[in-house]
Write a protein that holds these residues in place. Structure first.
Motif, mmCIF file in Angstrom:
data_model
loop_
_atom_site.group_PDB
_atom_site.id
_atom_site.type_symbol
_atom_site.label_atom_id
_atom_site.label_comp_id
_atom_site.label_asym_id
_atom_site.label_seq_id
_atom_site.Cartn_x
_atom_site.Cartn_y
_atom_site.Cartn_z
ATOM 1 N N THR A 24 0.822 -1.207 0.000
ATOM 2 C CA THR A 24 0.000 0.000 0.000
ATOM 3 C C THR A 24 0.856 1.257 0.000
ATOM 4 O O THR A 24 0.524 2.246 -0.668
ATOM 5 C CB THR A 24 -0.941 0.005 1.216
ATOM 6 O OG1 THR A 24 -1.742 -1.183 1.192
ATOM 7 C CG2 THR A 24 -1.871 1.209 1.184
ATOM 8 N N ALA B 208 1.954 1.799 -3.495
ATOM 9 C CA ALA B 208 0.835 2.295 -4.306
ATOM 10 C C ALA B 208 0.580 3.767 -4.016
ATOM 11 O O ALA B 208 0.302 4.557 -4.930
ATOM 12 C CB ALA B 208 -0.419 1.468 -4.028
ATOM 13 N N THR C 25 2.668 1.203 -9.530
ATOM 14 C CA THR C 25 1.685 0.166 -9.824
ATOM 15 C C THR C 25 2.130 -1.116 -9.139
ATOM 16 O O THR C 25 3.203 -1.646 -9.435
ATOM 17 C CB THR C 25 1.556 -0.066 -11.338
ATOM 18 O OG1 THR C 25 1.191 1.163 -11.973
ATOM 19 C CG2 THR C 25 0.491 -1.115 -11.624
ATOM 20 N N SER D 160 1.199 -5.035 -7.853
ATOM 21 C CA SER D 160 0.374 -6.237 -7.887
ATOM 22 C C SER D 160 0.697 -7.086 -6.668
ATOM 23 O O SER D 160 1.806 -7.031 -6.129
ATOM 24 C CB SER D 160 0.633 -7.037 -9.165
ATOM 25 O OG SER D 160 0.207 -6.301 -10.300
ATOM 26 N N LYS E 178 -10.903 -3.574 -0.459
ATOM 27 C CA LYS E 178 -11.762 -3.357 -1.624
ATOM 28 C C LYS E 178 -13.207 -3.124 -1.192
ATOM 29 O O LYS E 178 -13.896 -2.234 -1.723
ATOM 30 C CB LYS E 178 -11.660 -4.566 -2.556
ATOM 31 C CG LYS E 178 -12.406 -4.403 -3.862
ATOM 32 C CD LYS E 178 -12.181 -5.613 -4.765
ATOM 33 C CE LYS E 178 -12.916 -5.451 -6.086
ATOM 34 N NZ LYS E 178 -12.692 -6.642 -6.969
ATOM 35 N N SER F 220 -4.284 1.583 -3.844
ATOM 36 C CA SER F 220 -4.259 0.211 -3.356
ATOM 37 C C SER F 220 -3.460 -0.684 -4.299
ATOM 38 O O SER F 220 -3.397 -0.435 -5.509
ATOM 39 C CB SER F 220 -5.678 -0.353 -3.239
ATOM 40 O OG SER F 220 -6.489 0.452 -2.414
ATOM 41 N N HIS G 127 -3.057 -4.117 -6.463
ATOM 42 C CA HIS G 127 -4.019 -4.910 -7.231
ATOM 43 C C HIS G 127 -3.810 -6.381 -6.875
ATOM 44 O O HIS G 127 -2.810 -6.985 -7.263
ATOM 45 C CB HIS G 127 -3.829 -4.680 -8.728
ATOM 46 C CG HIS G 127 -3.914 -3.234 -9.131
ATOM 47 N ND1 HIS G 127 -5.106 -2.547 -9.179
ATOM 48 C CD2 HIS G 127 -2.945 -2.346 -9.480
ATOM 49 C CE1 HIS G 127 -4.877 -1.296 -9.549
ATOM 50 N NE2 HIS G 127 -3.580 -1.149 -9.734
ATOM 51 N N TYR G 128 -4.755 -6.919 -6.134
ATOM 52 C CA TYR G 128 -4.622 -8.305 -5.678
ATOM 53 C C TYR G 128 -5.113 -9.283 -6.742
ATOM 54 O O TYR G 128 -6.127 -9.046 -7.401
ATOM 55 C CB TYR G 128 -5.400 -8.519 -4.378
ATOM 56 C CG TYR G 128 -5.321 -9.947 -3.894
ATOM 57 C CD1 TYR G 128 -4.176 -10.429 -3.287
ATOM 58 C CD2 TYR G 128 -6.391 -10.821 -4.095
ATOM 59 C CE1 TYR G 128 -4.084 -11.751 -2.886
ATOM 60 C CE2 TYR G 128 -6.316 -12.144 -3.695
ATOM 61 C CZ TYR G 128 -5.156 -12.600 -3.086
ATOM 62 O OH TYR G 128 -5.062 -13.909 -2.690
ATOM 63 N N HIS G 129 -4.400 -10.397 -6.894
ATOM 64 C CA HIS G 129 -4.758 -11.417 -7.877
ATOM 65 C C HIS G 129 -4.651 -12.803 -7.254
ATOM 66 O O HIS G 129 -3.698 -13.093 -6.524
ATOM 67 C CB HIS G 129 -3.817 -11.355 -9.089
ATOM 68 C CG HIS G 129 -3.782 -10.030 -9.782
ATOM 69 N ND1 HIS G 129 -4.574 -9.712 -10.859
ATOM 70 C CD2 HIS G 129 -3.047 -8.911 -9.524
ATOM 71 C CE1 HIS G 129 -4.322 -8.466 -11.251
ATOM 72 N NE2 HIS G 129 -3.403 -7.964 -10.450
ATOM 73 N N LEU H 70 1.573 -10.479 -14.786
ATOM 74 C CA LEU H 70 1.594 -9.231 -14.031
ATOM 75 C C LEU H 70 2.821 -8.368 -14.316
ATOM 76 O O LEU H 70 2.757 -7.146 -14.177
ATOM 77 C CB LEU H 70 1.544 -9.539 -12.523
ATOM 78 C CG LEU H 70 0.287 -10.261 -12.025
ATOM 79 C CD1 LEU H 70 0.428 -10.590 -10.545
ATOM 80 C CD2 LEU H 70 -0.950 -9.415 -12.270
ATOM 81 N N SER I 173 3.307 -3.947 -14.090
ATOM 82 C CA SER I 173 3.535 -3.680 -12.666
ATOM 83 C C SER I 173 4.936 -3.122 -12.445
ATOM 84 O O SER I 173 5.898 -3.548 -13.085
ATOM 85 C CB SER I 173 3.386 -4.965 -11.841
ATOM 86 O OG SER I 173 2.124 -5.554 -12.017
#
Length: 269
Positions: A25, A28, A33, A35, A54, A66, A68-70, A98, A102
C-alpha cells in the motif's frame, strides 16, 4: 520488468501479511503500480486484507491507492508437460501476466515450507523475512548453542534461501537482496534483546542478509485489518489527530521502506 518483493519465512505469527500489506500500500500511495499475490492458499491473510480494503472502499466511496490483488490462475492438468509441477505453472503464469504492467509484485508466502514458497523465493529480487525478536524465531535462521552465543549451523530455511540464490545465479539473474526485519522489539533494552542483536549481526555476515527495523507490537494493526486499512490511510478515513502510538508506527513504516532500498522509490509520507 517488475521488481519482485517476496515476504517469507517458515513460521507463522511473525507479521508477514501485515508487512506485505503495508509495503504494497505504501508503494501504491507513492504512485507505483503494485500487484499482490498470496501463496498461503489455505489461510490467505494477505488476500483477505486486500479483499477487506476493496469492500471498505466500495462502501465508503473513498478513493484509496491500493495494490491490485490477484489469485493464482487455475491450470488444466492436461496441459502440463511430463514432470511439470502444477504449482510451478500457476505461479509462473501469474508472474508472467503481471510483470509487464507492474512496477512491483509483492508476494506473501505461507508460514510453512511449500513448493509455491520455494519457487517464489527463487523469483525474489528483494526477500523480506519478518522475525519476532526471540531466540525461538531465531531458530528459523540458524541453530545456536545453549548460551545463545555460538552459531552451530544454518537452518533449513536459510538453506532454502541459499538454494534459491544458486538457482538465480545459474539463470544469470541478479542476487537476492535479503533483509531480516526485527519485529515486536521490546521497549526496554533487555539482555535478550542485546543478545538477539549480536546473534543476528554475526549470522548476517555468515549467510548474507541485512537487518532492518520492523514493527513493534501495536493494537492498531489488529484494528485496521477488518477494513483493509494501513497506517497511511488514517487521515483519509477521518482520523484528524494521530495519537503518539500511531505516529510512532507510521515512522516505523517509513524506516522499513527506507531499509528495503527499493529501486525508484522516494519516500514521500
Amino acid at each position: 520488468m517488475a521488481h519482485i518483493i517476496v515476504v517469507g519465512n517458515e513460521k507463522g505469527g511473525a507479521g508477514k501479511s501485515t508487512v506485505s500489506m503495508h509495503v504494497a500500500t505504501a508503494l501504491a500511495r507513492m504512485g507505483h503500480t503494485v500487484s499482490a499475490l498470496d501463496l498461503d492458499l489455505r489461510q490467505k491473510t494477505f488476500g483477505r486484507y486486500a479483499e477487506n480494503r476493496k469492500s471498505f472502499v466500495a462502501k465508503s466511496g473513498l478513493t484509496l491507492p491500493s495494490p491490485h490483488y490477484h489469485d493464482l490462475p487455475e491450470v488444466d492438468h492436461a496441459s502440463l508437460s511430463p514432470g511439470e509441477n502444477v504449482y510451478d505453472r500457476r505461479l509462473s503464469e501469474a508472474v508472467a501476466a503481471l510483470e509487464p504492467d507492474s512496477d512491483f509484485i509483492v508476494i506473501d508466502c505461507p508460514g510453512s515450507h511449500t513448493r509455491l514458497s520455494q519457487v517464489a523465493h527463487s523469483l525474489a529480487d528483494t526477500l523480506v523475512t519478518p522475525l519476532n525478536d526471540s531466540f525461538i524465531d531465531f531458530d528459523l535462521l540458524a541453530h545456536i548453542d545453549a548460551d545463545g552465543q555460538k552459531i552451530l549451523k544454518p537452518s533449513v530455511y536459510s538453506e532454502m534461501v541459499w538454494n534459491a540464490r544458486q538457482l538465480r545465479a545459474q539463470a544469470g539473474l541478479k542476487p537476492i537482496d535479503w533483509i531480516v526485519l526485527r519485529n515486536r522489539l521490546g521497549a526496554q533494552n533487555m539482555v535478550n534483546k542485546k543478545k538477539m542483536g549480536e546473534a543476528l549481526d554475526n549470522l548476517a555476515k555468515r549467510i548474507g542478509f541485512r537487518t532492518g527495523p520492523g514493527f513493534n507490537e501495536r493494537v492498531i494493526f489488529r484494528e485496521l485489518f477488518p477494513r483493509g486499512l494501513t497506517l497511511l490511510d488514517l487521515k483519509d478515513v477521518g482520523v484528524k489527530q494521530l495519537n503518539i502510538s500511531n505516529v510512532a508506527a507510521r515512522q516505523e513504516l517509513r524506516d522499513l521502506i527506507k531499509a528495503l532500498r527499493l529501486p525508484g522509490v522516494e519516500i514521500d509520507f
